[in-house]
Motif scaffolding. Structure first.
Motif, PDB file in Angstrom:
ATOM      1  N   VAL A 163       1.983   5.238   1.038  1.00  0.00           N
ATOM      2  CA  VAL A 163       1.982   6.106   2.211  1.00  0.00           C
ATOM      3  C   VAL A 163       0.741   6.983   2.143  1.00  0.00           C
ATOM      4  O   VAL A 163       0.031   7.026   1.139  1.00  0.00           O
ATOM      5  N   ASP A 164       0.459   7.698   3.232  1.00  0.00           N
ATOM      6  CA  ASP A 164      -0.686   8.612   3.250  1.00  0.00           C
ATOM      7  C   ASP A 164      -0.561   9.633   2.117  1.00  0.00           C
ATOM      8  O   ASP A 164       0.541  10.130   1.819  1.00  0.00           O
ATOM      9  N   PRO A 181      -1.790  13.187   0.936  1.00  0.00           N
ATOM     10  CA  PRO A 181      -2.483  14.452   1.238  1.00  0.00           C
ATOM     11  C   PRO A 181      -3.379  14.924   0.103  1.00  0.00           C
ATOM     12  O   PRO A 181      -4.445  15.506   0.344  1.00  0.00           O
ATOM     13  N   ASP A 214       5.028   6.207  -2.700  1.00  0.00           N
ATOM     14  CA  ASP A 214       4.295   7.455  -2.519  1.00  0.00           C
ATOM     15  C   ASP A 214       3.841   7.926  -3.903  1.00  0.00           C
ATOM     16  O   ASP A 214       4.633   8.445  -4.684  1.00  0.00           O
ATOM     17  N   THR A 229       0.850  -1.187   0.000  1.00  0.00           N
ATOM     18  CA  THR A 229       0.000   0.000   0.000  1.00  0.00           C
ATOM     19  C   THR A 229       0.886   1.237   0.000  1.00  0.00           C
ATOM     20  O   THR A 229       2.073   1.176   0.351  1.00  0.00           O
ATOM     21  N   GLY A 279      -5.649  12.812   2.510  1.00  0.00           N
ATOM     22  CA  GLY A 279      -4.963  11.989   3.496  1.00  0.00           C
ATOM     23  C   GLY A 279      -5.264  10.509   3.398  1.00  0.00           C
ATOM     24  O   GLY A 279      -5.108   9.779   4.392  1.00  0.00           O
ATOM     25  N   LEU A 280      -5.652  10.039   2.220  1.00  0.00           N
ATOM     26  CA  LEU A 280      -5.971   8.624   2.038  1.00  0.00           C
ATOM     27  C   LEU A 280      -4.864   7.749   2.610  1.00  0.00           C
ATOM     28  O   LEU A 280      -3.693   7.907   2.303  1.00  0.00           O
ATOM     29  N   LYS A 281      -5.261   6.801   3.446  1.00  0.00           N
ATOM     30  CA  LYS A 281      -4.313   5.877   4.058  1.00  0.00           C
ATOM     31  C   LYS A 281      -4.367   4.525   3.348  1.00  0.00           C
ATOM     32  O   LYS A 281      -5.430   4.076   2.932  1.00  0.00           O
ATOM     33  N   ASN A 282      -3.214   3.905   3.236  1.00  0.00           N
ATOM     34  CA  ASN A 282      -3.137   2.562   2.652  1.00  0.00           C
ATOM     35  C   ASN A 282      -3.777   2.494   1.271  1.00  0.00           C
ATOM     36  O   ASN A 282      -4.529   1.566   0.956  1.00  0.00           O
TER      37      ASN A 282
END
Length: 631
Positions: A109-110, A112, A505, A107, A116-119
């Motif tokens: 990284v966060d 922005p 990223d 997955t 800020g979507l995570k994973n």
């Protein structure tokens, strides 16, 4: 049941006494021709790192010479579930249902730019055949301008006209049913394709839903140019085939086209379930071999690591995710990152793992209150239609169940997408080149991005490049994509554990122009739905929602709705000069070392406006020719 009751399939296909149903050989059979690590030789002429799509193409071509030995090392395994290919009774439903066990567990990284979507998902295939084994089988090419821009980045030999022979070498077109083609105006140009010796079949299904006619007509009413053959002019509106054999209605992919026919070659070895840890260099920085380790064995244990030597060349085909990862683990990459990870630097090459690009996808959703009949929902709401479709599929693999994800769409240039296109292009050119790039980008990467951005700004200003992908298949919703985003990301080795999966990223929507294009896309779809042809279906907007009207509202919706990519990751070992942040030259050899090249989609300097599978075939075919010519 008479075929004419349900529009979109010709009467000639209902009986089909001559339809060939010679299904491919059992996938399990090719397991017998794999080798174990103990069976591997101490050295080979060529080592191909990665048995995905490009790796199988290159291995096939290099092993054509029986005096040259080839080893392919693949982390994944051969997938022998017949449903993946669509063999026997199975429909190739794998086009729309990706199996997690065939993908790497990675997955991002966060992000922005995506609120800020995570994973965020990182789609990378871990299976023999790679992306061609798991993708949606949309085998479209980018517009000529896309590849011409590769050549303009100091890469002679990589223009569209120069790549066309490799596109043709890879693919042959199985002609569509003439009655269906006439009914739906499915046009094609055989000059875009190869002959019967081309390994990959592309074809059209034997059925289309009638609502597609409204959608196509609506696009024409919008002024979108209708192309005769998208494989030669992939901008505007066009039909495109899928990667299926018409004779068997099964997935045509790197395994069936490039590996299975030659798997018995004595000079070709495939080793699955193994990871290449590093490329080994001698004192002159020549790649002399690779270290390999069985999947699941403990890192750092010398008892489980073996070195295999390469007498001629090592070709990296581990994809956008692991080609840069292998390079970095081997000491080829950004010096600061390598030192932080405790990896001895062989070559300071900042571009390794930089320049990451993909297609951010987002959905438009509508309900058709006076839909054409039958339509895709009829499979669930009309028992007679569903039974007719099931009977056709059981009898001869024709009809609605032969459809996959669709065969028509529009790639919209910015001047047709947005009335304020000149202001958008001016905003692009007014940006500082480093304003929205990752902080890790140094001077050569910034210079390379500046050159890329100028080419993109020019492409954005014309009609030869679609900035938006808008596919359709008679449904009221579809996943659209920003095709040439300005944001750039990274793939970097985990500095605390170099054998862990790399840190990804995407940096999606970091550049504010990208979500603005998404906002303009939704506005374009609204105008499309307001054309006379589409108004006949009585469309009602469901998403993003008619109440969202301002740029601010739609941009915010795009940041919430979009995903970081569609499995089209690329460009992380870019073909460009070192002074522009490049990793390989136009000969695909890695800068600063010898005996090492890259032959997968990571060499693309700019993502193409298409699903990347067709481009990977062409790149790999050319890579094989380049390797053979010099060795």
């Amino acid at each position: 049941m008479a075929g004419r009751r349900f529009l979109g399939i010709s009467a000639t296909l209902l009986a089909l006494p001559g339809l060939s149903l010679a299904y491919p050989a059992d996938l399990a059979g090719i397991h017998q021709r794999e080798i174990t690590a103990r069976q591997a030789s101490e050295s080979y002429d060529y080592i191909v790192v990665g048995g995905g799509q490009s790796g199988l193409v290159i291995a096939n071509r290099l092993s054509e010479d029986p005096t040259k030995t080839v080893l392919v090392v693949e982390y994944g395994y051969i997938e022998n579930d017949p449903a993946q290919e669509g063999s026997s009774k199975f429909k190739p439903t794998s086009a729309t249902a990706w199996k997690q066990r065939l993908l790497y567990n990675v997955t991002s990284v966060d992000l922005p730019g995506l609120n800020g979507l995570k994973n965020g998902p990182v789609y990378a295939a871990a299976v023999v055949g790679g992306g061609s084994t798991v993708n949606g089988m949309m085998l479209d090419r980018g517009a000529p301008e896309n590849y011409d821009n590769w050549a303009k980045l100091n890469n002679p030999g990589w223009s569209f006209n120069e790549l066309l022979k490799y596109f043709k070498k890879a693919t042959q077109l199985d002609l569509p049913d003439p009655v269906l083609a006439k009914d739906f105006n499915i046009t094609y140009d055989l000059a875009a394709y190869g002959d019967k010796n081309s390994p990959i079949h592309v074809s059209y299904p034997t059925y289309q839903y009638p609502g597609i006619k409204n959608q196509v007509q609506g696009m024409k009413e919008m002024g979108v140019q209708l192309q005769k053959e998208g494989a030669l002019n992939a901008h505007g509106l066009f039909w495109f085939p899928g990667a299926l054999s018409a004779a068997t209605v099964t997935r045509s992919y790197a395994v069936s086209g490039y590996y299975r026919p030659v798997a018995s070659r004595a000079n070709l070895h495939l080793l699955t379930g193994h990871r290449v840890n590093e490329v080994v260099f001698d004192k002159s920085k020549r790649a002399t071999g690779v270290t390999i380790q069985e999947r699941g064995t403990p890192n750092g244990d010398p008892a489980v690591v073996r070195t295999v030597k390469a007498k001629r060349e090592i070709v990296l085909t581990a994809g956008f995710l692991h080609t840069p990862h292998v390079l970095q683990r081997s000491g080829v990459g950004p010096a600061g990152l390598l030192k932080e990870a405790g990896i001895p630097v062989v070559v300071d090459l900042p571009g390794v793992g930089a320049n990451l690009q993909d297609h951010p996808g987002f959905t438009h959703g509508w309900r058709y209150d006076t839909d054409a009949n039958p339509n895709p929902n009829s499979m669930f709401t009309n028992q007679s239609f569903a039974q007719w479709a099931n009977n056709l599929w059981a009898a001869n693999r024709t009809g609605p169940r032969s459809l996959t994800v669709g065969n028509v769409g529009a790639w919209i240039p910015l001047p047709q997408l947005a009335e304020d296109w000149k202001e958008i292009v001016a905003a692009i050119r007014a940006q500082g080149p480093a304003d929205y790039l990752p902080k890790s980008y140094e001077s050569t990467l910034i210079a390379g991005y500046r050159a890329q951005r100028e080419l993109l700004a020019k492409a954005y200003s014309g009609l030869g490049t679609g900035v938006l992908e808008l596919p359709f298949n008679a449904r009221g919703q579809a996943i659209m994509a920003v095709e040439h985003q300005l944001s750039r990301g990274t793939v970097r080795v985990n500095t605390t554990d170099k054998y862990a999966e790399p840190v990804v990223d995407f940096n999606t929507f970091a550049n504010p122009v990208d979500p603005l294009i998404a906002a303009r896309a939704w506005q374009f779809v609204r105008r499309w739905m307001a054309t006379p042809a589409m108004k006949a279906l009585s469309p009602v907007e469901l998403s993003p929602g008619a109440a969202l009207t301002t740029d601010e509202q739609l941009i915010a919706a795009a940041r919430s709705a979009a995903g970081p990519g569609e499995g089209h990751g690329c460009c992380t070992a870019a073909m460009s000069p070192r002074k522009l942040g490049g990793v390989v030259g136009p000969d695909l050899r890695v800068h600063g070392v010898t005996g090492l090249s890259v032959g997968d989609n990571s060499v693309a300097p700019l993502i193409v406006g298409a699903h990347t599978c067709a481009t990977v075939y062409a790149v790999a075919e050319k890579a094989a020719d380049l390797v053979k010519a010099r060795t």
